[in-house]
Write a protein that holds these residues in place. Structure first.
Motif, PDB file in Angstrom:
ATOM      1  N   LEU A 188      -3.902   1.430   7.532  1.00 30.59           N
ATOM      2  CA  LEU A 188      -3.869   2.892   7.368  1.00 30.59           C
ATOM      3  C   LEU A 188      -2.679   3.173   6.514  1.00 30.59           C
ATOM      4  N   MET A 189      -2.760   4.056   5.495  1.00 32.35           N
ATOM      5  CA  MET A 189      -1.655   4.281   4.733  1.00 32.35           C
ATOM      6  C   MET A 189      -1.857   5.764   4.110  1.00 32.35           C
ATOM      7  N   LEU A 190      -0.786   6.554   4.227  1.00 31.40           N
ATOM      8  CA  LEU A 190      -1.198   7.975   3.202  1.00 31.40           C
ATOM      9  C   LEU A 190       0.055   7.883   2.179  1.00 31.40           C
ATOM     10  N   SER A 235       1.183  16.681 -12.593  1.00 31.52           N
ATOM     11  CA  SER A 235       0.282  15.805 -11.807  1.00 31.52           C
ATOM     12  C   SER A 235       0.628  16.059 -10.074  1.00 31.52           C
ATOM     13  N   ILE A 236      -0.333  16.089  -9.230  1.00 35.39           N
ATOM     14  CA  ILE A 236      -0.082  15.955  -8.058  1.00 35.39           C
ATOM     15  C   ILE A 236      -1.361  14.771  -7.389  1.00 35.39           C
ATOM     16  N   ASN A 237      -0.818  13.889  -6.607  1.00 40.72           N
ATOM     17  CA  ASN A 237      -1.892  13.006  -6.411  1.00 40.72           C
ATOM     18  C   ASN A 237      -1.750  12.729  -4.854  1.00 40.72           C
ATOM     19  N   LEU A 238      -2.825  12.723  -4.034  1.00 37.44           N
ATOM     20  CA  LEU A 238      -2.793  12.415  -2.632  1.00 37.44           C
ATOM     21  C   LEU A 238      -3.757  11.376  -2.244  1.00 37.44           C
ATOM     22  N   SER A 239      -3.389  10.273  -1.637  1.00 43.56           N
ATOM     23  CA  SER A 239      -4.380   9.252  -1.177  1.00 43.56           C
ATOM     24  C   SER A 239      -4.175   8.807   0.098  1.00 43.56           C
ATOM     25  N   VAL A 240      -5.488   7.962   0.528  1.00 46.54           N
ATOM     26  CA  VAL A 240      -5.405   7.262   1.925  1.00 46.54           C
ATOM     27  C   VAL A 240      -5.962   6.127   1.738  1.00 46.54           C
ATOM     28  N   ASP A 241      -5.294   5.118   2.046  1.00 45.40           N
ATOM     29  CA  ASP A 241      -5.995   3.628   2.267  1.00 45.40           C
ATOM     30  C   ASP A 241      -6.165   3.183   3.630  1.00 45.40           C
ATOM     31  N   LEU A 242      -7.471   2.694   3.698  1.00 45.84           N
ATOM     32  CA  LEU A 242      -7.892   2.627   5.125  1.00 45.84           C
ATOM     33  C   LEU A 242      -8.733   1.139   4.909  1.00 45.84           C
TER      34      LEU A 242
END
Length: 857
Positions: free
Chosen positions: A476-478, A531-538
């Motif tokens: 779990l990573m933001l 650019s703006i990037n938001l990510s979630v790794d699960l």
């Protein structure tokens, strides 16, 4: 030492010309016949005037144009004599039975083929590592006559000079030897009437006189001795002698110096030398050479005088590129702290690039390749006065200087870069980068050359937090990042300074003149994107991994065409004119649904959503009613950059003419009666939703993979005929068969009539009804599609079967591409084989089969 051998073969199906949705012989002939009976041929005085060519159907109709009587006061056309009409129809009906499809497939088309072979040797020890390889790529296209061969050798080596100093080298050479065949074959097939045969019933080749009147051709060849005016594609393929030879040498050397643990200094230098030589010897018997010679042949007392030498023509071109890159940088990569909880990775350096490209082209007439001789011409007189052939009323000029040219382009770029990553306790990470690019394409002033780009990011690995306890969640990573990138136009279409080109000309003293190709644009800037990037790794259960990403990009100073006052010398100029928001999201999912020792089943899914909108546009559009529907205008505030605009379709009127609605509901029959607010936004041709679905199965040593791709939420235009009665051509769309023919048809078709009233035609189609026929909203289709793009099978022989052989590993691969397609449009058109704005059809990618064998020794 390890030795590897890899071989694969790919075969693609023949092109399917049904994909072009062209009219059949019967449909074209029926179209020509109707236009003839309405008097259009008679109005023009028949076909073949001034040597102009015509099709076989028009050749028949040309014999009867005087049988059509036109009342010029009323514009009405009297019926043909029944006997003459029956005679004409009998000849046309026989021609309707002809179709060249099988002859084209048997003589000019084939299965495309490609083979690739690679042999490599690798090995080494503590001080030296090496890799040597040699490869061959060969094959041919789906059109008869060409053949490609490419050879490559490569050597990579690393040698430890000292315990902290390593030398790297990468050397490669590529040699291409290509027989290009008759390069116009595909376009000539496209532009061939379906009833124009290649061979007669006895197998003799048939000349095509579509480009020159058969009547005039027979006259000038038999009476005066001109070269043949006919054309046969089989002859063109046999006579083609067009070759290209390329050589490409690359040498890269690098040094890695370890200053201390985790801190390294590297230096790289790459040099490349590329040369491409094209030699096209066009036979005197080829159509293009015969046409040129005939155009510049005059009749005199002693017979014929050839102003263009009667012989072969050599077109020669050579392109040389010399490029080098130098890069020097330092890298810090280490952990520190009592528990090694601090991690730093930092890189800094600069890169310098230079590319020098020269091109030389020339043409030699009357060329003899055996003795390398050629014949001179009076280039000044041919360009100034030209030659007036007996079948033409005006001189035809030949500009010899247009075939001779030299280009010399030097591009220099320098980049400075700095990046760093810091991680604490494998939980918190921050990163940043800065890069400054400079290019001489922006002139001499430093303010134009510099383009700084940067980014900043942060990660939070929640899984490694002490407070987080959930065995089901394995990752779990933001992640978040912001940045600025830039781009510039490399085509040379715009510049802050004036750019000119020297044009060679036989008409000007001194041999040429200077033409301004690019007007100065002192306000020119780099295109930029924030650019703006938001990510979630699960990750779940150590079997499922997914990533969700949201992005918002703000593009500004985008380059677009702006209409200018023609009195300044230019009608348009590329300027920084627009801003655009680009927003979207992407989901990636990988899952092992079943995982055992002998059997696994995995699934991969990619889903993307994208939407862009033009938020500012300062470029003036002088004709939006035309430019928007034709896709000339790319930037319209409040809409997507890939927008499709249409006229609001209002059906056909009682005469079969196309109509469009104005915004107030009024019907008109010409685009000239419309304003920009009357146009309809049909959607975007860029898919809003796109992605792929892949799944793989493995049972012991057998692996099977399937890849599906999909696109949704977009539209495209399909080709509609303009119904020009003078527009008979092989490119006529098959929809002409559904055209309006009698009152009441307007209730069941949207294909306009061939206008039966010539005077009305001149007042309607020539003032814009054809635009409504082709670019109205009835031509819009859904672009939704799902494609089975690939099926891959791989089998690796069990090692126990190979233990008594020198082979360590052997695998066999079979692959199918472009297997299946589903589309949402009712006709089943492939959206990827249609020009989305104009609707022009192209050939779809054929199904292809690839097999391969790989061995490790």
């Amino acid at each position: 030492m390890d030795t590897n051998d890899s071989n694969n073969f790919k075969v693609s199906a023949k092109p399917n010309f049904d994909d072009l949705h062209r009219a059949s012989s019967e449909q074209i002939i029926d179209y020509d016949r109707e236009a003839h009976l309405y008097g259009y041929n008679s109005m023009m005085g028949g076909f073949g005037y001034q040597g102009a060519g015509y099709s076989l159907s028009q050749e028949i109709l040309n014999d009867y144009w005087e049988d059509i009587v036109i009342d010029w006061e009323t514009g009405s056309v009297l019926p043909m004599d029944p006997t003459k009409l029956a005679e004409m129809d009998a000849r046309l009906n026989k021609l309707k039975t002809y179709s060249n499809r099988k002859q084209l497939e048997d003589n000019l088309l084939r299965n495309a083929f490609r083979q690739q072979h690679l042999v490599s040797i690798s090995g080494g020890n503590e001080r030296i590592n090496y890799y040597l390889s040699g490869s061959f790529i060969g094959g041919h296209s789906e059109y008869v006559g060409d053949k490609n061969r490419s050879y490559n050798i490569n050597s990579r080596m690393s040698y430890k000079l000292l315990h902290n100093l390593t030398l790297r080298s990468d050397l490669s050479a590529t040699f291409d030897n290509n027989d290009n065949g008759y390069t116009n074959l595909s376009s000539d097939i496209y532009n061939m009437f379906p009833f124009q045969m290649l061979l007669d019933e006895q197998g003799n080749r048939i000349a095509d006189y579509t480009q020159f009147s058969r009547m005039d051709a027979d006259k000038y060849t038999s009476e005066y001795g001109y070269l043949s005016f006919g054309k046969n594609l089989l002859d063109e393929v046999d006579l083609a002698n067009n070759t290209t030879k390329n050589t490409d040498y690359k040498a890269r050397f690098g040094l890695d110096y370890r200053i201390l643990e985790g801190l390294n200094l590297s230096a790289d230098y790459q040099y490349e030398r590329y040369q491409s030589i094209n030699k096209d010897i066009q036979s005197v018997n080829s159509y293009s050479v015969r046409e040129l010679i005939n155009q510049h042949t005059v009749i005199n007392e002693n017979g014929l005088s050839y102003r263009i030498p009667k012989g072969d023509i050599l077109d020669h071109s050579q392109n040389d590129i010399e490029a080098w890159t130098m890069k020097i940088g330092a890298t810090l990569n280490r952990n520190f702290g009592i528990d090694k909880q601090h991690y730093v990775n930092a890189t800094a350096g600069f890169e310098v690039r230079s590319k020098h490209s020269t091109t030389e082209t020339y043409r030699k007439l009357g060329y003899d390749d055996q003795v390398l001789s050629w014949s001179p011409i009076d280039a000044v007189d041919l360009a100034t006065n030209g030659t007036t052939p007996p079948w033409y009323d005006y001189p035809m000029r030949y500009y010899a200087s247009s075939y001779d040219g030299f280009n010399d382009i030097l591009n220099r770029e320098v980049s400075y870069y700095l990046s760093g990553v810091y991680t604490y306790d494998n939980r918190y990470t921050v990163s940043g980068s800065l890069r400054i690019d400079k290019s001489n394409l922006f002139g001499v002033s430093d303010k134009y050359r510099r383009n700084p780009i940067w980014s900043f990011g942060a990660n939070w690995n929640i899984k490694n937090e002490k407070f987080f306890h959930c065995d089901a969640i394995t990752a779990l990573m933001l992640r978040a990042s912001v940045g600025l990138t830039g781009n510039f136009d490399r085509s040379g279409r715009t510049s802050p300074i004036m750019i000119g080109q020297f044009i060679s000309s036989d008409l000007v003293d001194g041999g040429g003149y200077m033409r301004i190709t690019t007007p100065p644009n002192p306000l020119l800037r780099w295109e930029r994107t924030r650019s703006i990037n938001l990510s979630v790794d699960l990750g779940l259960f150590d079997r499922v991994n997914t990533t969700f990403t949201y992005y918002h990009n703000k593009g500004y100073d985008l380059l677009g065409e702006a209409q200018l006052d023609p009195t300044v010398g230019y009608s348009e100029q590329l300027i920084n004119s627009a801003d655009m928001n680009n927003t979207g999201m992407e989901i990636q999912l990988d899952a092992d649904l079943i995982r055992t020792r002998d059997f696994t089943w995995n699934l991969g899914w990619v889903f993307g959503y994208n939407k862009n909108e033009i938020t500012r546009n300062s470029a003036h559009d002088s004709s939006p009613v035309l430019n928007r529907v034709h896709g000339t205008t790319r930037f319209v505030e409040g809409y997507s950059r890939e927008s499709i605009w249409s006229y609001r379709w209002a059906g056909l009127n009682e005469m079969g003419l196309p109509q469009a609605y104005k915004a107030d509901g009024t019907k008109v029959t010409s685009y000239e009666d419309l304003d920009v607010e009357d146009l309809e936004y049909s959607g975007t041709y860029q898919p809003k939703y796109s992605g792929s679905l892949s799944t793989g199965f493995r049972y012991k040593s057998l692996q099977a993979n399937f890849l599906f791709t999909y696109n949704f939420g977009h539209v495209f235009r399909v080709e509609y005929p303009d119904m020009n009665p003078f527009g008979s051509s092989p490119a006529l769309n098959e929809r002409i068969a559904d055209r309006w023919r009698q009152p009441g048809d307007e209730n069941k078709t949207d294909i306009p009539a061939i206008c039966s009233d010539m005077m009305n035609y001149l007042m309607t189609y020539q003032t814009g009804a054809s635009e409504l026929a082709q670019y109205s909203s009835n031509s819009i289709r859904k672009g939704d599609m799902i494609r089975l793009r690939e099926i891959l099978l791989n089998y690796e022989l069990p090692k126990k079967w190979l233990h008594n052989s020198p082979v360590k590993r052997l695998s066999i691969t079979a692959q199918l591409n472009n297997v299946w397609l589903w589309t949402a449009n009712k006709e089943g058109y492939d959206p990827e084989a249609v020009s989305p704005v104009s609707g022009t059809f192209s050939l779809t990618d054929p199904i292809a089969f690839t097999c391969g064998v790989k061995l490790d020794f």
